[in-house]
Design an enzyme around this catalytic site. Structure first.
Site, mmCIF file in Angstrom:
data_model
loop_
_atom_site.group_PDB
_atom_site.id
_atom_site.type_symbol
_atom_site.label_atom_id
_atom_site.label_comp_id
_atom_site.label_asym_id
_atom_site.label_seq_id
_atom_site.Cartn_x
_atom_site.Cartn_y
_atom_site.Cartn_z
ATOM 1 N N HIS A 1 0.812 -1.221 0.000
ATOM 2 C CA HIS A 1 0.000 0.000 0.000
ATOM 3 C C HIS A 1 0.843 1.267 0.000
ATOM 4 C CE1 HIS A 1 -3.698 -2.349 1.727
ATOM 5 N NE2 HIS A 1 -3.453 -2.625 0.466
ATOM 6 N N CYS B 1 4.941 12.505 -7.320
ATOM 7 C CA CYS B 1 4.570 13.586 -8.239
ATOM 8 C C CYS B 1 3.367 13.164 -9.085
ATOM 9 C CB CYS B 1 5.746 13.950 -9.128
ATOM 10 S SG CYS B 1 5.328 15.228 -10.333
ATOM 11 N N SER C 1 -7.032 -7.393 9.595
ATOM 12 C CA SER C 1 -8.426 -7.778 9.784
ATOM 13 C C SER C 1 -8.894 -8.745 8.698
ATOM 14 C CB SER C 1 -9.309 -6.527 9.789
ATOM 15 O OG SER C 1 -9.100 -5.778 8.615
HETATM 16 P P1 NAD Z 1 -7.201 -2.884 10.181
HETATM 17 O O1 NAD Z 1 -7.118 -1.599 10.944
HETATM 18 O O2 NAD Z 1 -8.342 -3.177 9.326
HETATM 19 O O3 NAD Z 1 -7.082 -4.111 11.179
HETATM 20 C C1 NAD Z 1 -6.108 -4.207 12.142
HETATM 21 C C2 NAD Z 1 -6.142 -5.612 12.738
HETATM 22 O O4 NAD Z 1 -5.142 -5.661 13.746
HETATM 23 C C3 NAD Z 1 -7.458 -6.017 13.380
HETATM 24 O O5 NAD Z 1 -7.834 -7.299 12.934
HETATM 25 C C4 NAD Z 1 -7.142 -6.051 14.891
HETATM 26 O O6 NAD Z 1 -7.836 -7.091 15.561
HETATM 27 C C5 NAD Z 1 -5.660 -6.346 14.870
HETATM 28 N N1 NAD Z 1 -4.914 -5.868 16.021
HETATM 29 C C6 NAD Z 1 -5.179 -4.807 16.820
HETATM 30 N N2 NAD Z 1 -4.215 -4.683 17.761
HETATM 31 C C7 NAD Z 1 -3.331 -5.679 17.528
HETATM 32 C C8 NAD Z 1 -2.105 -6.069 18.152
HETATM 33 N N3 NAD Z 1 -1.593 -5.387 19.202
HETATM 34 N N4 NAD Z 1 -1.449 -7.139 17.652
HETATM 35 C C9 NAD Z 1 -1.956 -7.829 16.581
HETATM 36 N N5 NAD Z 1 -3.094 -7.503 15.972
HETATM 37 C C10 NAD Z 1 -3.776 -6.443 16.435
HETATM 38 O O7 NAD Z 1 -5.857 -2.920 9.370
HETATM 39 P P2 NAD Z 1 -5.458 -3.676 8.085
HETATM 40 O O8 NAD Z 1 -6.234 -4.936 7.938
HETATM 41 O O9 NAD Z 1 -4.013 -3.728 8.127
HETATM 42 O O10 NAD Z 1 -5.892 -2.785 6.816
HETATM 43 C C11 NAD Z 1 -6.380 -1.501 6.797
HETATM 44 C C12 NAD Z 1 -5.604 -0.545 5.909
HETATM 45 O O11 NAD Z 1 -5.219 0.499 6.753
HETATM 46 C C13 NAD Z 1 -4.332 -1.016 5.305
HETATM 47 O O12 NAD Z 1 -4.489 -0.941 3.949
HETATM 48 C C14 NAD Z 1 -3.222 -0.025 5.699
HETATM 49 O O13 NAD Z 1 -2.661 0.545 4.560
HETATM 50 C C15 NAD Z 1 -3.936 1.023 6.463
HETATM 51 N N6 NAD Z 1 -3.335 1.372 7.767
HETATM 52 C C16 NAD Z 1 -1.977 1.325 7.963
HETATM 53 C C17 NAD Z 1 -1.431 1.636 9.202
HETATM 54 C C18 NAD Z 1 0.059 1.565 9.391
HETATM 55 O O14 NAD Z 1 0.792 1.666 8.432
HETATM 56 N N7 NAD Z 1 0.550 1.339 10.607
HETATM 57 C C19 NAD Z 1 -2.262 2.002 10.263
HETATM 58 C C20 NAD Z 1 -3.638 2.067 10.023
HETATM 59 C C21 NAD Z 1 -4.157 1.739 8.781
HETATM 60 ZN ZN ZN Z 2 7.506 15.631 -11.024
#
Ligand code: NAD
Ligand code: ZN
Length: 244
Positions: A119, A127, A188
């Site tokens: 992602h 750009c 998730s």
């Molecule tokens: P999500 O927010 O949908 O799900 C997060 C998952 O992590 C849940 O299933 C939850 O139960 C679990 N979780 C919560 N705390 C935890 C822990 N301490 N240890 C292990 N698991 C735990 O996130 P997703 O499925 O990764 O996808 C959502 C989108 O959000 C992604 O495309 C991503 O690009 C973006 N995102 C990225 C970040 C980051 O880069 N840190 C943060 C938030 C969202």
């Molecule tokens: Zn450029």
């Protein structure tokens, strides 16, 4: 969670030569970066579907950039946690590919080398005219402009409704199709097509370990589902809690 299952998962990991890992926002939760859907998720006060889309950016690029600037600050002030660290250590022992949905860059900062960012990365701008990637610095101007051609730049992330970077995704598919063991941590499992990587590995006969405190749509496909945080789960699997 029975001790026998934990021992079985640990033995499967020890045995495996080729490991594919998929991580989601949960692996960074213990670094203080909120997940989107968790109790402290951004989605409470800002609905991501109102911000993380090409339409939102076309409508109000400044608002979208302000949201990314806030997230940039959280990410740059955060440190990788022990779960990121143990994954970097595992790469020393195995043929390992780490596929992440995270945009925070923490796996690389923890020392992982073989990282596929599905992602994108929130610490870069891209750009809108020539595609050049610039690293963002704290306090960057909003909106940022390309250092090469001067045109406006967007966040270097994949938004809802956009397709994944094809070559990166193909490498992720190859890694999961090839793996003896797949480790699915803190996602998730509702964001496709990333979630289908787990099913692909399963179909090819890989042993599947999930680490997530909550049950997910992937839990039933896993050989072992550890209902733990990323940090606890990786510690149980690797650091060897000798009580089990
Ligand atoms: P999500 O927010 O949908 O799900 C997060 C998952 O992590 C849940 O299933 C939850 O139960 C679990 N979780 C919560 N705390 C935890 C822990 N301490 N240890 C292990 N698991 C735990 O996130 P997703 O499925 O990764 O996808 C959502 C989108 O959000 C992604 O495309 C991503 O690009 C973006 N995102 C990225 C970040 C980051 O880069 N840190 C943060 C938030 C969202
Ligand atoms: Zn450029």
């Amino acid at each position: 969670m029975s001790d026998a299952l934990i021992r079985e998962a640990r033995a499967a990991l020890k045995r495996a030569e080729r490991v594919a890992v998929l991580t989601g926002a949960g692996v960074s939760a213990e670094s203080g970066i909120p997940t989107f859907r968790g109790a402290e998720g951004f989605w409470r006060s800002y609905r991501p579907e109102d911000l993380a889309t090409p339409q939102a950016y076309a409508r109000d690029p400044i608002l979208v950039w302000e949201w990314y600037a806030m997230r940039f600050e959280i990410v740059t002030n955060a440190q990788p946690n022990r779960a990121h660290g143990l994954l970097a250590e595992l790469e020393q022992e195995k043929h390992l590919t780490l596929v992440t949905q995270n945009v925070d860059g923490l796996h690389k900062r923890a020392g992982s080398k073989s990282v596929l960012e599905l992602h994108g990365n929130i610490t870069q701008s891209r750009c809108e005219s020539c595609g050049y990637l610039d690293g963002l610095e704290p306090g960057f101007e909003i909106p940022p402009h390309c250092s090469r051609c001067g045109e406006r730049a967007r966040p270097n992330v994949v938004w809802f409704g956009e397709s994944l970077p094809q070559a990166t995704f193909q490498n992720a598919i190859n890694a999961f199709a090839d793996a003896d063991l797949a480790l699915i941590i803190g996602t998730s499992g509702v964001v496709e097509p990333a979630a289908s990587l787990a099913r692909l590995a399963k179909e090819q006969g890989a042993y599947i370990i999930e680490i997530n405190p909550e049950r997910t749509p992937l839990s039933s496909a896993a050989d072992t589902s550890l209902p733990m945080s990323a940090l606890e789960g990786m510690t149980v699997l690797m650091a060897g809690d000798e009580r089990v």
